[in-house]
Scaffold this motif. Structure first.
Motif, PDB file in Angstrom:
ATOM      1  N   CYS A 182     110.221  17.518  19.271  1.00  0.00           N
ATOM      2  CA  CYS A 182     109.608  16.734  18.202  1.00  0.00           C
ATOM      3  C   CYS A 182     108.189  17.213  17.896  1.00  0.00           C
ATOM      4  CB  CYS A 182     109.571  15.260  18.581  1.00  0.00           C
ATOM      5  SG  CYS A 182     111.167  14.438  18.477  1.00  0.00           S
ATOM      6  N   SER A 183     107.358  17.333  18.936  1.00  0.00           N
ATOM      7  CA  SER A 183     105.955  17.704  18.740  1.00  0.00           C
ATOM      8  C   SER A 183     105.833  19.088  18.127  1.00  0.00           C
ATOM      9  CB  SER A 183     105.205  17.654  20.075  1.00  0.00           C
ATOM     10  OG  SER A 183     105.190  16.335  20.583  1.00  0.00           O
ATOM     11  N   GLU A 184     106.655  20.031  18.605  1.00  0.00           N
ATOM     12  CA  GLU A 184     106.607  21.393  18.064  1.00  0.00           C
ATOM     13  C   GLU A 184     107.010  21.412  16.596  1.00  0.00           C
ATOM     14  OE1 GLU A 184     108.790  24.205  20.355  1.00  0.00           O
ATOM     15  OE2 GLU A 184     108.031  23.473  22.276  1.00  0.00           O
ATOM     16  N   ILE A 238     106.840  18.892  14.472  1.00  0.00           N
ATOM     17  CA  ILE A 238     105.806  18.206  13.686  1.00  0.00           C
ATOM     18  C   ILE A 238     104.608  19.130  13.461  1.00  0.00           C
ATOM     19  CG2 ILE A 238     104.118  16.329  13.727  1.00  0.00           C
ATOM     20  CD1 ILE A 238     106.241  14.616  15.143  1.00  0.00           C
ATOM     21  N   ASP A 239     104.208  19.871  14.500  1.00  0.00           N
ATOM     22  CA  ASP A 239     103.082  20.814  14.357  1.00  0.00           C
ATOM     23  C   ASP A 239     103.412  21.904  13.347  1.00  0.00           C
ATOM     24  OD1 ASP A 239     101.679  19.382  16.229  1.00  0.00           O
ATOM     25  OD2 ASP A 239     102.219  20.692  17.921  1.00  0.00           O
ATOM     26  N   GLU A 246     108.309  14.917   7.818  1.00  0.00           N
ATOM     27  CA  GLU A 246     107.325  14.668   8.880  1.00  0.00           C
ATOM     28  C   GLU A 246     107.486  13.249   9.421  1.00  0.00           C
ATOM     29  OE1 GLU A 246     102.627  15.626   9.533  1.00  0.00           O
ATOM     30  OE2 GLU A 246     103.160  14.457   7.744  1.00  0.00           O
ATOM     31  N   LYS A 251     108.449  11.849  13.129  1.00  0.00           N
ATOM     32  CA  LYS A 251     107.546  10.919  13.819  1.00  0.00           C
ATOM     33  C   LYS A 251     108.287   9.674  14.304  1.00  0.00           C
ATOM     34  CE  LYS A 251     103.157  12.297  11.731  1.00  0.00           C
ATOM     35  NZ  LYS A 251     102.054  11.920  10.808  1.00  0.00           N
ATOM     36  N   LYS A 309     109.797  10.811  17.505  1.00  0.00           N
ATOM     37  CA  LYS A 309     108.786  11.028  18.537  1.00  0.00           C
ATOM     38  C   LYS A 309     108.310   9.695  19.115  1.00  0.00           C
ATOM     39  CE  LYS A 309     104.285  13.171  19.394  1.00  0.00           C
ATOM     40  NZ  LYS A 309     103.124  13.853  18.794  1.00  0.00           N
ATOM     41  N   ARG A 310     108.018   8.734  18.225  1.00  0.00           N
ATOM     42  CA  ARG A 310     107.560   7.421  18.701  1.00  0.00           C
ATOM     43  C   ARG A 310     108.613   6.742  19.560  1.00  0.00           C
ATOM     44  NH1 ARG A 310     104.888   6.886  13.536  1.00  0.00           N
ATOM     45  NH2 ARG A 310     106.729   5.835  12.667  1.00  0.00           N
ATOM     46  N   GLU A 325     108.626   8.423  22.990  1.00  0.00           N
ATOM     47  CA  GLU A 325     107.383   8.164  23.735  1.00  0.00           C
ATOM     48  C   GLU A 325     107.353   6.752  24.296  1.00  0.00           C
ATOM     49  OE1 GLU A 325     104.326   9.026  20.964  1.00  0.00           O
ATOM     50  OE2 GLU A 325     104.192  11.141  21.495  1.00  0.00           O
TER      51      GLU A 325
END
Length: 325
Positions: free
Chosen positions: A274-276, A278-279, A314, A318, A321-322, A325
């Motif tokens: 997810c983070s990759e 999103i970046d 995006e 997110k 990702k949320r 997390e």
């Protein structure tokens, strides 16, 4: 593999067994203590048994509080108006109004039965009141006890299989989305499939809530949060329909969207990318913002649509990702 919620006969079988066995046990206990109208204990169990533990306990608490209100009005009206049909009607009118106003109508039937037991007696004694109260306690207690018997493993397996099916359907939708973006001449059913997936996710969320409320005292809201997250993602994809439909003539946009949708598709089940993603998407959006100023109105519109699409993707990531997390 496509999931469509279906009637599960095991749920109905288990509920039928709990209702029949629980009601019979309640009557047996009431008879053991030589209570009058012992069959009412079984009826109370039957009417209190809900599909979840949470609902059964809530209903039980409401039955006790409304019982006290009903008995108070019954005693007052019986004392001043006597034991007749008019008294019965007046008490019923008042408690029905109160229960309707407080959204407690589900408790009316049991209280109405209690009134019929007492109203036509020449004198209401403490023994009569205790008899009705004990019938209520027995019925509620048995309903709560028998509702502890739940097939958690089967319910969890169903939700896990449904989760896998939902992820596979997302992959299928993204594959069709890539074809849709690249092939304007093709007629696609992708948007109808997204709507169907949204409807199925709503049903799965209800199943997950039911599972969660049957896990008392264990807190287990993973599946509720998961299906709600996927439902939010579906909403975003559905909102993209118009923008994607009108950008398919832009070759640069087609390439960017196709590459990114394919990237999302490959990792739809993976929580660690997810983070990759999103970046990477954020970099694309920055590049798009820093590009040259559009030279024409159509070029400006295409750039704005692409920017809007990338921002929706995006948000799509997110949400995921949320959740993890």
């Amino acid at each position: 593999m496509e999931f469509i919620p279906k009637i599960n006969l095991n749920d109905y079988t288990m509920h039928a067994l709990r209702t029949g066995i629980g009601s019979s046990i309640a009557i047996l206990i009431a008879e053991f203590f030589s209570l009058d109208f012992s069959s009412s204990a079984g009826i109370i169990t039957l009417l209190t048994l809900a599909v979840t533990k949470t609902e059964t306990i809530r209903l039980g608490i409401n039955r006790i509080s409304t019982f006290l209100i009903t008995m108070s009005f019954t005693l007052i009206f019986h004392l001043f108006l006597g034991n007749n049909w008019f008294t019965f009607g007046m008490v019923l009118i008042i408690i029905t109004f109160i229960f309707s106003y407080k959204n407690l109508l589900s408790t009316l039937s049991v209280n109405a039965v209690s009134i019929t037991h007492l109203m036509f007696r020449s004198k209401i004694t403490v023994h009569d009141l205790l008899n009705e109260f004990y019938l209520l306690l027995i019925g509620l207690a048995i309903a709560i006890i028998v509702n502890q018997f739940q097939d958690y493993s089967r319910q969890r397996k169903f939700l896990e299989c449904s989760k896998e099916s939902v992820e596979q359907r997302f992959v299928c939708i993204f594959e069709k989305m890539i074809d849709y973006v690249k092939g304007p001449e093709k007629k696609s059913t992708i948007w109808d499939e997204i709507i169907q997936l949204e409807n199925d996710l709503m049903e799965l969320t209800k199943c997950a809530v039911k599972y969660q409320q049957n896990r008392l005292p264990v807190k287990d809201d993973y599946f509720v949060d998961y299906f709600e997250m996927r439902l939010q993602q579906c909403g975003l994809l559905h909102n993209l329909h118009y923008e994607i439909k009108n950008i398919r003539s832009n070759e640069e946009a087609i390439q960017i969207i196709s590459l990114f949708v394919n990237e999302i598709k490959k990792h739809i089940e993976d929580q660690f990318f997810c983070s990759e993603q999103i970046d990477y998407l954020s970099e694309l959006i920055v590049e798009l913002q820093e590009e040259y100023v559009p030279s024409s109105k159509q070029e400006f519109i295409n750039k704005a649509r692409l920017y809007h699409i990338l921002k929706d993707f995006e948000d799509f990531l997110k949400f995921k990702k949320r959740f993890y997390e």
